[in-house]
Design an enzyme around this catalytic site. Sequence first.
Site, PDB file in Angstrom:
ATOM      1  N   ASN A  38       0.825  -1.202   0.000  1.00  0.00           N
ATOM      2  CA  ASN A  38       0.000   0.000   0.000  1.00  0.00           C
ATOM      3  C   ASN A  38       0.868   1.265   0.000  1.00  0.00           C
ATOM      4  O   ASN A  38       1.645   1.493   0.910  1.00  0.00           O
ATOM      5  CB  ASN A  38      -0.884  -0.027   1.263  1.00  0.00           C
ATOM      6  N   HIS A 123     -15.229  -4.945  10.656  1.00  0.00           N
ATOM      7  CA  HIS A 123     -14.827  -3.648  11.188  1.00  0.00           C
ATOM      8  C   HIS A 123     -16.032  -2.761  11.417  1.00  0.00           C
ATOM      9  O   HIS A 123     -16.739  -2.439  10.467  1.00  0.00           O
ATOM     10  CB  HIS A 123     -13.949  -2.906  10.179  1.00  0.00           C
ATOM     11  N   HIS A 213      -2.846   0.542  16.419  1.00  0.00           N
ATOM     12  CA  HIS A 213      -2.017   0.945  15.297  1.00  0.00           C
ATOM     13  C   HIS A 213      -0.671   1.528  15.683  1.00  0.00           C
ATOM     14  O   HIS A 213      -0.253   2.570  15.149  1.00  0.00           O
ATOM     15  CB  HIS A 213      -2.793   1.910  14.379  1.00  0.00           C
ATOM     16  N   ARG A 284      -0.005 -11.732  13.420  1.00  0.00           N
ATOM     17  CA  ARG A 284      -0.842 -11.191  12.344  1.00  0.00           C
ATOM     18  C   ARG A 284      -0.179 -11.144  10.976  1.00  0.00           C
ATOM     19  O   ARG A 284      -0.678 -10.502  10.049  1.00  0.00           O
ATOM     20  CB  ARG A 284      -1.300  -9.774  12.731  1.00  0.00           C
ATOM     21  N   HIS A 313      -3.682 -10.465   8.892  1.00  0.00           N
ATOM     22  CA  HIS A 313      -4.129  -9.169   8.392  1.00  0.00           C
ATOM     23  C   HIS A 313      -5.000  -9.384   7.150  1.00  0.00           C
ATOM     24  O   HIS A 313      -4.669 -10.201   6.299  1.00  0.00           O
ATOM     25  CB  HIS A 313      -2.876  -8.361   8.021  1.00  0.00           C
ATOM     26  N   ASP A 317      -6.445  -3.373   1.445  1.00  0.00           N
ATOM     27  CA  ASP A 317      -5.277  -3.305   0.562  1.00  0.00           C
ATOM     28  C   ASP A 317      -4.639  -4.676   0.337  1.00  0.00           C
ATOM     29  O   ASP A 317      -3.684  -4.795  -0.420  1.00  0.00           O
ATOM     30  CB  ASP A 317      -4.242  -2.296   1.079  1.00  0.00           C
TER      31      ASP A 317
HETATM   32  O1  EZ4 Z   1      -3.824   0.178   8.399  1.00  0.00           O
HETATM   33  O2  EZ4 Z   1      -3.977  -2.246   5.827  1.00  0.00           O
HETATM   34  O3  EZ4 Z   1      -5.764  -4.056  10.912  1.00  0.00           O
HETATM   35  N1  EZ4 Z   1      -5.803  -3.419   9.916  1.00  0.00           N
HETATM   36  C1  EZ4 Z   1      -5.103  -2.329   9.674  1.00  0.00           C
HETATM   37  C2  EZ4 Z   1      -5.198  -1.738   8.281  1.00  0.00           C
HETATM   38  C3  EZ4 Z   1      -3.898  -1.090   7.862  1.00  0.00           C
HETATM   39  C4  EZ4 Z   1      -3.812  -0.975   6.370  1.00  0.00           C
HETATM   40  C5  EZ4 Z   1      -2.461  -0.390   5.958  1.00  0.00           C
HETATM   41  O4  EZ4 Z   1      -2.215  -0.577   4.614  1.00  0.00           O
HETATM   42  O5  EZ4 Z   1      -4.441  -1.850  10.544  1.00  0.00           O
HETATM   43  O6  EZ4 Z   1      -6.225  -0.840   8.201  1.00  0.00           O
HETATM   44 CO    CO Z   2      -4.048  -3.243  12.142  1.00  0.00          CO
END
Ligand code: EZ4
Ligand code: CO
Length: 403
Positions: A38, A123, A213, A284, A313, A317
């Site tokens: 990304n 989400h 984050h 992850r 993850h 993206d």
């Molecule tokens: O910020 O994939 O857990 N998911 C995340 C995402 C990331 C994006 C970054 O490219 O934290 O939203």
């Molecule tokens: Co994340």
Amino acid sequence: MSKILSARVILSSPGRNFTTLKIETEDGIYGVGDATVNGRELAVVAYLEEHVIPCLIGRDAHQIEDIWQYLYKGAYWRRGPITMCAIAAVDMALWDIKAKIAGLPLYQLLGGACRRGNLVYAHANGEDIEETLSEAEKYIAMGYRAVRLQCGVPGLKSTYGVTSDKARYEPAGTGLPAENIWSTEKYLRAVPQLFAAARETLGWDIHLLHDTHHRLTPIQAARLAKDLEPYRLFWLEDAVPAENQENFRLIRQHSTTPLAVGEVFNTIWDCKQLIEEQLIDYIRTAAVHAGGITQLRKIANFAALYNVRTGCHGATDLSPVTMAAALHFGLSVSNFGIQEFMHHTEETNRVFPHSYVFEDGYLHPGEKPGLGVDIDEDLARSFPYQRAYLPINRLEDGTMHDW
Ligand code: EZ4
Ligand code: CO
């Protein structure tokens, strides 16, 4: 022997940018791999086109492990997101080819199904607590058993994980990077209130997750994990940046809130200490950013020794090719934990037709031979690449902060 005849990169933007690798063999079988980083897409395109593809032609597509080692050890400059993403794309495409030749869905080659499907989480994002919880209720009504909650912070104009378009989570924007303002103090006050309200409104039968984050220091993260303990989170994600893996010791000492990290990791070495010292509960790493299915399996097997489970993850993206790879992988490992699942746009789903299906809170990869995901190249060409970046993040005094 199934010789690689050609390979090419397909860059397209059906709602957002995706870099895809397609490898074809002499027998007319092809496989697809995701190579999307990304905001740095073109670097991987050049890496693949200039440095990887010329070395692949004529090799036996069946030698997945050897080709992986050839690209990893042979580069001399190992690791890093661009290198590992390029290797990942090759790896996914070769697994796709092997499973197609075998006539089996990939999970069968990886050892077969360990369970009915992969538990996924959705989400729920909102400007305030009320909106976040009503988003969560929508997902629960759709059958989801797990929801990540992110909520606007009073006093901040924008918050990570909260986008103006609720139907479509997409933090990257076209043009140069947007600038957001962040306050850790305001955030730390708001999150426990969100989860207190969530348990009152949503009850205790739903798994709740939260993503920080990488924005906290270890002591701040320890306090948040402790504050959230009464609400029994499924996990607290990316509490601190993990360049210092030992930072997680401090959080662990203070809290029993389960911890997850690793979406930005590239190799098994990034996870080693965290897993060995049992500093986390979920790892992850994703197929696309951590060297493909081959390395993900090694990470999962290593993690199993220490009771650490997977939680790949799966943001927007990560293309449907990565999602398919994650689902075959997840179904076949004993220490699967959960899979992140965010809906792609209609355009993305049309460019990448796929066999995976959502039912009753679980995703199943489907029974098509291979990964079960394809790319419609003609349609992909109608969505040309657009420069796009993730936003950057500054403190109220202007200091550059973690995203
Ligand atoms: O910020 O994939 O857990 N998911 C995340 C995402 C990331 C994006 C970054 O490219 O934290 O939203
Ligand atoms: Co994340």
